[in-house]
Design an enzyme around this catalytic site. Structure first.
Site, short mmCIF file in Angstrom:
data_model
loop_
_atom_site.label_atom_id
_atom_site.label_comp_id
_atom_site.label_asym_id
_atom_site.label_seq_id
_atom_site.Cartn_x
_atom_site.Cartn_y
_atom_site.Cartn_z
CG ASP A 90 48.21 -1.14 -96.67
OD1 ASP A 90 49.15 -1.73 -97.24
OD2 ASP A 90 48.33 -0.56 -95.59
CG ASN A 113 49.39 8.51 -88.55
OD1 ASN A 113 49.77 7.34 -88.56
ND2 ASN A 113 48.60 9.01 -89.48
CG HIS A 167 49.16 4.53 -90.36
ND1 HIS A 167 49.32 5.54 -91.30
CD2 HIS A 167 50.17 3.65 -90.63
CE1 HIS A 167 50.35 5.26 -92.07
NE2 HIS A 167 50.89 4.12 -91.70
CD GLU A 210 46.38 7.53 -92.07
OE1 GLU A 210 47.08 7.25 -91.06
OE2 GLU A 210 46.85 8.03 -93.10
#
Ligand code: F6R
Length: 263
Positions: free
Chosen positions: A82, A151, A153, A158
């Site tokens: 990313d 979280n 991810h 996400e």
């Protein structure tokens, strides 16, 4: 070093090895050593790489192994997961600059074969499909290194991300922005990123997930023991046939007893 390689087999979907280490450094070193072994066996390996605090000690050790003459990156092709949208590659906080300074500029890799999504692409959708095509043309990713977000991810997919998603631009969650503000002197990072999709990640032949520290404990527990759901994207890794988890005492505290079958 405490080394336990376990297979969780609660459902037919679950086939993952979990490696526990007492310290963060031990876990990171073991991951680096695993990558180094792979490099020695397959000098032209295609690596999928991640950035973030978790990976820093991994790259440090890989650089040290290279300097000691033990490994060469000369044949490697790499694809990063990313990049922030809006950050030029020369911005030190961009993932391109991070990879350059932590690994690529310190080893003998051919930088023309190191690929990171372009956060400044004028046509992000066109760039994203080119990125996918480049991965395919390289023969696919042999070994994908993953961190995990608090979280759950993976990459910057996400919660809520489609399991079939390909490389695309995504909005980052508040918790991700807060966690990553540490790299932006406390200011918020860009709110969007281009990330490989979960579908892209799952096509890798082998996946190594490194999670360290207490902030990852909940995500690791949910990823390994919770229901497979886009609410925790990392749960999808249970549908991949060749995933290993590398955990320190803090991140692995809730899954340490899950020794259903020792390898
Ligand atoms: C980074 C990436 C992210 C990170 C995750 C953990 O390329 O794709 O999924 O792996 O956010 O980040 P750290 O290691 O900083 O806790």
């Amino acid at each position: 070093m405490r080394w336990r390689s376990l297979v969780l087999d609660r459902s037919m979907e679950l086939k993952m090895r979990i490696n526990h280490f007492p310290t963060t450094v031990a876990a990171a070193n073991a991951v680096a050593d695993r990558i180094a072994e792979r490099l020695k066996a397959t000098p032209n390996v295609v690596l999928g790489l991640a950035t973030g605090a978790t990976m820093e000690p991994v790259y440090e050790r890989l650089v040290a192994l290279h300097r000691a003459g033990e490994i060469s990156f000369a044949g490697v092709t790499s694809f990063n997961l990313d990049e922030y949208v809006g950050l030029p590659p020369e911005d030190p906080r961009s993932y391109r600059a991070t990879m350059d300074s932590q690994l690529f500029d310190l080893v003998d890799i051919d930088k023309s074969r190191t690929f990171v999504p372009d956060g400044l692409a004028a046509d992000p959708a066109a760039f994203a499909s080119r990125y996918e095509a480049m991965i395919r043309e390289a023969g696919g990713i042999d070994l994908q290194l993953l961190g995990i977000g608090r979280n759950g991810h993976i990459g910057f997919n996400e919660p809520g991300a489609d399991f079939a998603a390909r490389t695309r631009v995504v909005d980052l969650e508040e918790s991700t922005l807060e966690a990553n503000s540490a790299f932006f002197d406390g200011a918020l990072p860009p709110t969007q990123a281009m990330t490989m999709g979960i579908g892209t990640i799952l096509e890798s032949r082998e996946i190594i997930v490194l999670a360290t520290g207490a902030t990852k404990r909940d995500a690791v527990r949910t990823a390994l023991l919770g229901a497979v759901t886009p609410d925790c994207p990392a749960t999808v890794l249970r549908r991949h046939a060749n995933v290993s988890w590398w955990l320190d005492a803090e991140s692995g505290a809730d899954v340490a007893g899950e020794s259903l079958a020792a390898e």
